[in-house]
Design a protein around this motif. Structure first.
Motif, PDB file in Angstrom:
ATOM      1  N   LEU A  68       0.353  -1.249  -0.235  1.00 27.92           N
ATOM      2  CA  LEU A  68       0.062   0.008   0.049  1.00 27.92           C
ATOM      3  C   LEU A  68       0.798   2.162  -0.005  1.00 27.92           C
ATOM      4  N   LYS A  69       2.137   0.794   0.001  1.00 25.43           N
ATOM      5  CA  LYS A  69       3.321   1.882   0.158  1.00 25.43           C
ATOM      6  C   LYS A  69       2.910   3.673  -1.009  1.00 25.43           C
ATOM      7  N   GLU A  70       2.824   2.945  -2.167  1.00 27.19           N
ATOM      8  CA  GLU A  70       2.475   4.459  -2.948  1.00 27.19           C
ATOM      9  C   GLU A  70       1.291   5.032  -2.875  1.00 27.19           C
ATOM     10  N   GLN A  71      -0.003   3.807  -2.752  1.00 24.91           N
ATOM     11  CA  GLN A  71      -1.608   4.133  -2.988  1.00 24.91           C
ATOM     12  C   GLN A  71      -1.133   5.380  -1.546  1.00 24.91           C
ATOM     13  N   MET A  72      -0.963   5.206  -0.547  1.00 26.33           N
ATOM     14  CA  MET A  72      -1.063   5.959   0.570  1.00 26.33           C
ATOM     15  C   MET A  72      -0.194   7.196   0.675  1.00 26.33           C
ATOM     16  N   VAL A  73       0.680   7.213   0.309  1.00 23.71           N
ATOM     17  CA  VAL A  73       1.898   8.522   0.107  1.00 23.71           C
ATOM     18  C   VAL A  73       0.904   9.630  -1.033  1.00 23.71           C
ATOM     19  N   ALA A  74       0.327   8.429  -1.967  1.00 20.53           N
ATOM     20  CA  ALA A  74      -0.626   9.802  -3.569  1.00 20.53           C
ATOM     21  C   ALA A  74      -1.477   9.558  -2.613  1.00 20.53           C
ATOM     22  N   GLU A  75      -2.541   8.792  -2.113  1.00 18.64           N
ATOM     23  CA  GLU A  75      -4.309   9.470  -1.515  1.00 18.64           C
ATOM     24  C   GLU A  75      -4.724   9.572  -0.296  1.00 18.64           C
ATOM     25  N   TYR A  76      -3.276   9.748   0.519  1.00 15.02           N
ATOM     26  CA  TYR A  76      -4.241   9.890   1.870  1.00 15.02           C
ATOM     27  C   TYR A  76      -2.423  10.815   2.344  1.00 15.02           C
ATOM     28  N   GLU A 228       3.936  20.843  -7.723  1.00 10.45           N
ATOM     29  CA  GLU A 228       2.001  20.835  -9.202  1.00 10.45           C
ATOM     30  C   GLU A 228       1.122  20.482  -8.365  1.00 10.45           C
ATOM     31  N   LYS A 229       0.691  22.196  -8.421  1.00 10.27           N
ATOM     32  CA  LYS A 229      -1.151  22.213  -7.284  1.00 10.27           C
ATOM     33  C   LYS A 229      -1.113  21.087  -5.881  1.00 10.27           C
ATOM     34  N   GLY A 230       0.624  21.352  -5.041  1.00  5.60           N
ATOM     35  CA  GLY A 230      -0.005  21.271  -3.640  1.00  5.60           C
ATOM     36  C   GLY A 230       0.618  20.240  -3.331  1.00  5.60           C
ATOM     37  N   GLU A 231       1.516  19.363  -4.996  1.00  5.64           N
ATOM     38  CA  GLU A 231       2.008  17.623  -4.734  1.00  5.64           C
ATOM     39  C   GLU A 231       3.805  17.768  -4.692  1.00  5.64           C
ATOM     40  N   VAL A 232       4.848  17.421  -4.309  1.00  4.92           N
ATOM     41  CA  VAL A 232       5.747  17.300  -5.294  1.00  4.92           C
ATOM     42  C   VAL A 232       5.726  16.334  -5.987  1.00  4.92           C
ATOM     43  N   VAL A 233       6.536  17.094  -7.262  1.00  3.41           N
ATOM     44  CA  VAL A 233       6.436  15.766  -8.310  1.00  3.41           C
ATOM     45  C   VAL A 233       8.065  15.694  -8.369  1.00  3.41           C
ATOM     46  N   TRP A 234       9.232  15.975  -8.115  1.00  2.00           N
ATOM     47  CA  TRP A 234      10.184  16.409  -8.729  1.00  2.00           C
ATOM     48  C   TRP A 234      10.997  16.691  -7.211  1.00  2.00           C
ATOM     49  N   VAL A 235      12.377  15.983  -7.390  1.00  3.34           N
ATOM     50  CA  VAL A 235      13.191  16.791  -5.858  1.00  3.34           C
ATOM     51  C   VAL A 235      14.781  16.057  -6.874  1.00  3.34           C
ATOM     52  N   ASP A 236      15.385  17.091  -6.633  1.00  2.00           N
ATOM     53  CA  ASP A 236      16.672  17.464  -7.779  1.00  2.00           C
ATOM     54  C   ASP A 236      16.718  17.234  -8.286  1.00  2.00           C
ATOM     55  N   GLU A 238      14.926  15.179 -11.154  1.00  2.00           N
ATOM     56  CA  GLU A 238      14.448  14.211 -10.811  1.00  2.00           C
ATOM     57  C   GLU A 238      12.758  14.003 -10.648  1.00  2.00           C
ATOM     58  N   ASP A 239      11.909  13.608 -12.046  1.00  2.00           N
ATOM     59  CA  ASP A 239      10.976  13.146 -11.299  1.00  2.00           C
ATOM     60  C   ASP A 239      10.229  12.005 -10.568  1.00  2.00           C
ATOM     61  N   MET A 240      10.138  11.856  -9.927  1.00  2.00           N
ATOM     62  CA  MET A 240       9.742  11.408  -8.411  1.00  2.00           C
ATOM     63  C   MET A 240       8.147  10.549  -8.472  1.00  2.00           C
ATOM     64  N   THR A 241       7.864   9.582  -7.941  1.00  2.00           N
ATOM     65  CA  THR A 241       6.179   9.006  -7.796  1.00  2.00           C
ATOM     66  C   THR A 241       6.338   9.941  -6.242  1.00  2.00           C
ATOM     67  N   PRO A 242       5.430   9.125  -5.999  1.00  2.00           N
ATOM     68  CA  PRO A 242       5.082  10.351  -4.243  1.00  2.00           C
ATOM     69  C   PRO A 242       5.612   9.830  -3.354  1.00  2.00           C
ATOM     70  N   TYR A 243       5.656   8.351  -3.683  1.00  2.00           N
ATOM     71  CA  TYR A 243       6.613   7.160  -2.617  1.00  2.00           C
ATOM     72  C   TYR A 243       7.828   7.711  -2.612  1.00  2.00           C
ATOM     73  N   ASN A 244       8.739   7.882  -4.043  1.00  2.00           N
ATOM     74  CA  ASN A 244       9.991   8.384  -4.190  1.00  2.00           C
ATOM     75  C   ASN A 244      10.259   9.145  -4.031  1.00  2.00           C
ATOM     76  N   ALA A 245       9.836  10.578  -3.355  1.00  2.00           N
ATOM     77  CA  ALA A 245      10.263  11.332  -3.419  1.00  2.00           C
ATOM     78  C   ALA A 245       9.667  11.083  -2.200  1.00  2.00           C
ATOM     79  N   LEU A 246       9.046  10.574  -1.193  1.00  2.00           N
ATOM     80  CA  LEU A 246       9.194  10.652   0.465  1.00  2.00           C
ATOM     81  C   LEU A 246      10.863   9.420   0.304  1.00  2.00           C
TER      82      LEU A 246
END
Length: 403
Positions: A68-76, A228-236, A238-246
């Motif tokens: 549930l890792k990706e879903q938890m970060v993205a949707e909760y 972008e629109k209140g969500e971290v999408v890119w770090v240093d 690189e484009d990253m998924t919410p979980y990978n950014a975290l």
């Protein structure tokens, strides 16, 4: 009092001592089939290794592990971040945000396997019993809920270990465990032990993830985040998924001692509890979002978002995610976040995450208007009429008092 007849129950299983006892206890006391459900919310491989075999050794007929890792970060987590929720001014809701997704997935599995009951291992003193059962009530009011800690007569760790030993059920737990911990991709919490006395300072054992700020590198490190629109999408870069950014920001933040708090909080059930929480990546993300908000939200919009954050923190903490009010607040904050896009540079140094640079194409900040130097866009004499009208009610009241 006779127990409800249960045929099959899905139990939220972690592999720890409590849930290892719960499985055989359910079979003995309810004479039912027990299915174990494990939620992978980023607690780490150490807790997940061998968990299926452990559950079956305890008596479960099956064990399901849900990623549930990706879903938890993205949707909760990301939706909660947009509200600015921070419980009692400090706590970034690490445990609270994980519970609704776990409960929802547990209900879905119960439907899938044809279970007629749900079970959790929460104690009768804490918040989690409310969070799980509040979600169960909203999603599956027809399923019976079993809470062993409110039923059985086991009262200590020693008794739980004896219970397993008497039944020859293997368990790696021991009497040496001092702290109660909860971990996921967002945070690690530590309670109990020396922390039960508020006059005791936390010792090194109270922190498991982050470097002590005084031992962190003497050279600061800078990270750049794109929002972008209140969500971290890119770090240093690189484009990253919410979980990978975290995950990336957790590693950076932990190295610099970012995200430690020691808090005495008000539990929903009425008592106060003390905990040491570590949220390195989340602290960095929160700073980034608030920095972009400073640029793009006007005064009244920002004030409203602050109000949403306070209310959202209470609802999430109290286990009311699946309620119309909570969903309405999430929707409102998501609407406010539509212009919250930009780039932020954050300095990581000795336990502090400090915004040093920020910019946004939606920024309402105008150097031309705000300058202390000469400008050609703002007539300062206009302020006199504004102030006179702004303070008119005070002037009228004072004149009445004089007369």
């Amino acid at each position: 009092m006779s127990k409800v007849k249960i045929n099959k129950v899905v139990v939220a299983y972690s592999g720890g001592l409590d849930t290892s006892v719960i499985i055989p206890w359910l079979k003995e006391n309810y004479d039912c089939e027990v299915v174990a459900f494990v939620a992978d919310v980023g607690q780490g491989e150490e807790e997940l290794n061998g968990v299926e075999e452990k559950a079956k050794a305890s008596g479960a007929s099956e064990c399901y592990v849900a990623d549930l890792k990706e879903q938890m970060v993205a949707e909760y987590i990301y939706p909660t971040l947009k509200t600015g929720a921070c419980y009692e001014g400090k706590y970034l809701l690490g445990t609270s945000m994980a519970r609704p997704i776990i409960a929802k997935a547990q209900v879905e599995l119960a439907r899938q396997v044809g279970a007629d009951a749900l079970c959790h291992g929460c104690t009768g003193k804490g918040n989690d019993q409310v969070r799980f059962e509040g979600a169960f009530a909203a999603l599956a009011p027809d399923l019976h809920v079993i809470a062993p800690w409110r039923e059985w007569d086991l009262v200590s760790r020693e008794e739980c270990l004896d219970y397993l030993a008497e039944r020859n059920i293997p368990c790696t737990a021991s009497l040496t465990k001092i702290y109660s911990r909860d971990a996921n991709a967002w945070h690690v919490s530590t309670e109990g032990g020396v922390l039960e006395n508020t006059w005791n300072a936390p010792n090194d054992d109270c922190w498991v993830w982050t470097v002590a700020p005084e031992s962190a590198p003497d050279t600061p490190e800078y990270v750049t985040l794109k929002v972008e629109k209140g969500e971290v999408v890119w770090v240093d870069g690189e484009d990253m998924t919410p979980y990978n950014a975290l995950v990336y920001l957790n590693q950076k933040g932990a190295e610099h001692g970012i995200g430690r708090i020691d808090i005495v909080e008000n539990r929903l059930v009425g008592m106060k509890s003390r905990g040491c929480y570590e949220t390195p990546g989340g602290t960095i993300m929160m700073e980034a979002l608030r920095a972009v908000e400073q640029l793009v939200l006007d005064k009244t919009s920002f004030e409203f978002r602050e109000e949403l954050g306070v209310k959202a923190s209470q609802l999430v903490y109290d286990g009311r995610w699946f309620t119309p009010l909570c969903q309405s607040i999430l929707a409102a904050s998501n609407e406010l976040a539509q212009d919250v896009s930009g780039e932020v540079v954050i300095k990581l140094y000795k336990g502090q995450a400090t915004v040093t640079q920020k910019r946004s194409s939606n920024s309402l900040y105008s150097e031309e208007f705000a300058t202390f130097g000469a400008d050609e866009v703002y007539d300062q004499s206009h302020a006199e009429g504004f102030i006179r009208l702004y303070s008119l009610s005070s002037r009228i009241r004072a004149l009445k008092n004089q007369n």
